[in-house]
Design a protein around this motif. Structure first.
Motif, PDB file in Angstrom:
ATOM      1  N   ASP A 153      46.727  47.086  53.566  1.00  0.00           N
ATOM      2  CA  ASP A 153      46.715  47.175  55.364  1.00  0.00           C
ATOM      3  C   ASP A 153      47.217  48.519  55.771  1.00  0.00           C
ATOM      4  OD1 ASP A 153      46.504  46.600  57.759  1.00  0.00           O
ATOM      5  OD2 ASP A 153      47.890  44.814  57.704  1.00  0.00           O
ATOM      6  N   GLY A 154      46.467  49.676  55.924  1.00  0.00           N
ATOM      7  CA  GLY A 154      46.789  50.916  56.186  1.00  0.00           C
ATOM      8  C   GLY A 154      47.462  51.525  55.207  1.00  0.00           C
ATOM      9  N   LEU A 155      48.258  52.754  55.431  1.00  0.00           N
ATOM     10  CA  LEU A 155      48.893  53.489  54.422  1.00  0.00           C
ATOM     11  C   LEU A 155      50.274  52.907  53.884  1.00  0.00           C
ATOM     12  CD1 LEU A 155      47.993  57.232  55.562  1.00  0.00           C
ATOM     13  CD2 LEU A 155      47.047  55.755  53.728  1.00  0.00           C
ATOM     14  N   THR A 199      43.722  52.288  63.679  1.00  0.00           N
ATOM     15  CA  THR A 199      43.760  53.925  63.609  1.00  0.00           C
ATOM     16  C   THR A 199      45.009  54.706  63.883  1.00  0.00           C
ATOM     17  OG1 THR A 199      41.428  53.588  63.657  1.00  0.00           O
ATOM     18  CG2 THR A 199      42.246  56.157  64.162  1.00  0.00           C
ATOM     19  N   GLU A 200      45.461  54.186  65.140  1.00  0.00           N
ATOM     20  CA  GLU A 200      46.728  54.704  65.600  1.00  0.00           C
ATOM     21  C   GLU A 200      47.933  54.812  64.771  1.00  0.00           C
ATOM     22  OE1 GLU A 200      47.781  53.700  69.628  1.00  0.00           O
ATOM     23  OE2 GLU A 200      45.626  53.449  70.201  1.00  0.00           O
ATOM     24  N   GLN A 201      48.032  53.703  63.843  1.00  0.00           N
ATOM     25  CA  GLN A 201      49.033  53.362  62.926  1.00  0.00           C
ATOM     26  C   GLN A 201      48.657  54.576  62.105  1.00  0.00           C
ATOM     27  OE1 GLN A 201      51.901  51.416  63.231  1.00  0.00           O
ATOM     28  NE2 GLN A 201      52.471  52.847  61.375  1.00  0.00           N
ATOM     29  N   PHE A 202      47.573  54.488  61.433  1.00  0.00           N
ATOM     30  CA  PHE A 202      47.088  55.523  60.306  1.00  0.00           C
ATOM     31  C   PHE A 202      47.640  56.938  60.644  1.00  0.00           C
ATOM     32  CE2 PHE A 202      43.278  58.276  59.507  1.00  0.00           C
ATOM     33  CZ  PHE A 202      43.862  58.831  58.182  1.00  0.00           C
ATOM     34  N   LEU A 203      47.264  57.384  61.972  1.00  0.00           N
ATOM     35  CA  LEU A 203      47.548  58.701  62.328  1.00  0.00           C
ATOM     36  C   LEU A 203      49.080  58.889  62.427  1.00  0.00           C
ATOM     37  CD1 LEU A 203      44.764  59.173  65.128  1.00  0.00           C
ATOM     38  CD2 LEU A 203      44.887  60.141  62.862  1.00  0.00           C
ATOM     39  N   GLN A 204      49.770  57.801  62.633  1.00  0.00           N
ATOM     40  CA  GLN A 204      51.329  58.159  62.752  1.00  0.00           C
ATOM     41  C   GLN A 204      51.633  58.175  61.211  1.00  0.00           C
ATOM     42  OE1 GLN A 204      53.798  55.087  65.002  1.00  0.00           O
ATOM     43  NE2 GLN A 204      51.972  54.854  66.154  1.00  0.00           N
ATOM     44  N   VAL A 235      49.949  59.210  58.430  1.00  0.00           N
ATOM     45  CA  VAL A 235      49.028  60.296  57.524  1.00  0.00           C
ATOM     46  C   VAL A 235      50.039  61.433  57.145  1.00  0.00           C
ATOM     47  CG1 VAL A 235      48.025  61.450  59.382  1.00  0.00           C
ATOM     48  CG2 VAL A 235      46.892  61.295  57.171  1.00  0.00           C
ATOM     49  N   LYS A 236      50.583  61.855  58.012  1.00  0.00           N
ATOM     50  CA  LYS A 236      51.307  62.991  57.752  1.00  0.00           C
ATOM     51  C   LYS A 236      52.276  63.015  56.692  1.00  0.00           C
ATOM     52  CE  LYS A 236      53.963  66.928  60.181  1.00  0.00           C
ATOM     53  NZ  LYS A 236      54.373  67.210  61.411  1.00  0.00           N
ATOM     54  N   ARG A 265      49.267  65.063  68.547  1.00  0.00           N
ATOM     55  CA  ARG A 265      50.604  64.473  68.603  1.00  0.00           C
ATOM     56  C   ARG A 265      51.249  64.241  67.162  1.00  0.00           C
ATOM     57  NH1 ARG A 265      51.311  58.579  71.204  1.00  0.00           N
ATOM     58  NH2 ARG A 265      50.325  59.739  72.756  1.00  0.00           N
ATOM     59  N   TYR A 266      50.383  63.486  66.272  1.00  0.00           N
ATOM     60  CA  TYR A 266      51.032  63.210  64.844  1.00  0.00           C
ATOM     61  C   TYR A 266      51.037  64.203  63.814  1.00  0.00           C
ATOM     62  CZ  TYR A 266      51.628  58.768  67.361  1.00  0.00           C
ATOM     63  OH  TYR A 266      51.819  57.510  67.979  1.00  0.00           O
ATOM     64  N   ILE A 267      49.960  65.160  63.917  1.00  0.00           N
ATOM     65  CA  ILE A 267      49.624  66.128  63.006  1.00  0.00           C
ATOM     66  C   ILE A 267      49.850  67.670  63.382  1.00  0.00           C
ATOM     67  CG2 ILE A 267      47.964  66.847  61.063  1.00  0.00           C
ATOM     68  CD1 ILE A 267      46.868  63.989  61.209  1.00  0.00           C
ATOM     69  N   GLY A 268      49.192  67.816  64.458  1.00  0.00           N
ATOM     70  CA  GLY A 268      49.211  69.285  64.950  1.00  0.00           C
ATOM     71  C   GLY A 268      47.871  69.640  65.429  1.00  0.00           C
TER      72      GLY A 268
END
Length: 354
Positions: free
Chosen positions: A269-271, A298-303, A305-306, A331-334
């Motif tokens: 469930d996500g990363l 997807t928002e949780q994934f983007l938080q 993923v980095k 915001r979360y990656i660049g």
């Protein structure tokens, strides 16, 4: 009939609690959406979910046998006296779920079908009566209908492999075979968003010897990338995949096997449930929960993923153009750029800083 309880549960689960007196003997619950249901039931038995997060929550209930999806080893023929079928989103999946229910049923078992009106319970009744003509409605509650069939005819020997189908897809001159199961996204062909994403990967590949496909579905992206690299005479990357849905995990593994693709397919469930660093992460993430737009996954994934991208590693993502992902990626990656866009879809890419 008992009063409603478990008010924080999905409507279908509340409707079952209202009719818990129908459950007797060995109980199997198919399609559980919330593990909190088990705390409300004074039984033990089998609880199946196709959602990896729900499955792990089910595992915490020691009196219940938790199962992840239709190929779980614990699905034993002819073992249950009461089989509850919660209505899935896809009508084709209901047919498969009913077949599993009949394989689990002991002699003279009772089957209970529960679903919401907005999910299509009215149409589902035809499917139920095709296998249990004696079925009858016994309750309406919480916008749901509850149907019961007594002494159903058991049909042991359910195998999820019998429900697998194959579809050949082509993009940028590369064709692969893709496995499908009822209930999986884009079972009948290559969706337009993924096609746009693959076209950008053909023109501007994501570099690295180990990549990750998030929300991998049937394994299209990973298998296609490797086939494209091989056809181009380039080094072939290993492409791991992760998905929350059991049918997707099953299909991705079958797609990889058929196309001789390399990589591990994770159920998560996500990363949060996986470890590792990848030089590139690629995704066509879902944005629906049932019929509702839901971008929370997807928002949780983007938080997250980095911390799974190597320094300098690339995120490549396609999404419906109306979704607010560009600001979230920034915001979360660049810094983020749009590789391609039309009125429906946009392909974004961003790189993790060193």
């Amino acid at each position: 009939m008992q009063s409603l309880s478990g008010s924080g549960l999905p409507n279908s689960h509340q409707a079952l609690l209202r009719n818990r007196n129908l459950l007797s003997g060995r109980v199997a619950l198919l399609g559980v959406a919330s593990a909190h249901l088990l705390s409300e039931l004074p039984f033990s038995g089998l609880a199946l979910s196709e959602h990896a997060g729900v499955f792990h929550a089910l595992e915490r209930h020691e009196n219940w046998q938790a199962c992840f999806g239709y190929d779980a080893p614990a699905l034993a023929d002819s073992s249950y006296d009461s089989v509850v079928v919660f209505l899935p989103k896809a009508r084709a999946e209901l047919e498969m779920r009913l077949a599993l229910a009949r394989s689990l049923a002991a002699e003279n078992a009772r089957m209970i079908l529960i679903g919401e009106k907005k999910e299509g319970i009215a149409g589902a009744i035809k499917q139920l009566k095709a296998v249990a003509p004696q079925a009858s409605k016994i309750d309406s509650a919480r916008h749901c209908q509850v149907w019961r069939a007594e002494a159903i005819d058991p049909v042991p020997g359910f195998r999820v492999q019998d429900w697998l189908g194959w579809n050949r897809i082509e993009c940028s001159g590369i064709a692969i075979d893709v496995a499908g199961l009822p209930g999986i996204f884009s079972q009948n062909g290559l969706d337009d968003g993924t096609r746009m994403l693959l076209e950008t990967l053909a023109e501007q590949p994501v570099c690295g010897d180990r990549l990750l496909d998030f929300a991998c579905g049937a394994g299209v992206i990973g298998a296609w990338i490797q086939a494209h690299q091989s056809a181009e005479g380039k080094p072939v990357a290993s492409v791991d995949g992760v998905d929350v849905q059991s049918q997707a995990v099953i299909c991705a593994r079958e797609t990889y096997r058929r196309n001789r693709a390399e990589g591990t397919i994770f159920a998560s469930d996500g990363l949060s449930g996986i470890d590792g660093l990848w030089s590139g992460i690629i995704s066509n993430p879902p944005f629906h929960t049932g019929v509702k737009t839901d971008t929370s996954m997807t928002e949780q994934f983007l938080q997250d993923v980095k911390r799974h991208l190597q320094p300098g590693g690339e995120l490549r993502l396609v999404a419906n153009s109306f979704l607010p992902y560009e600001a979230l990626i920034k915001r979360y990656i660049g810094r983020v750029e749009r590789l391609r866009e039309d009125k429906r879809f946009t392909v974004y890419r961003a790189f993790r800083g060193q």
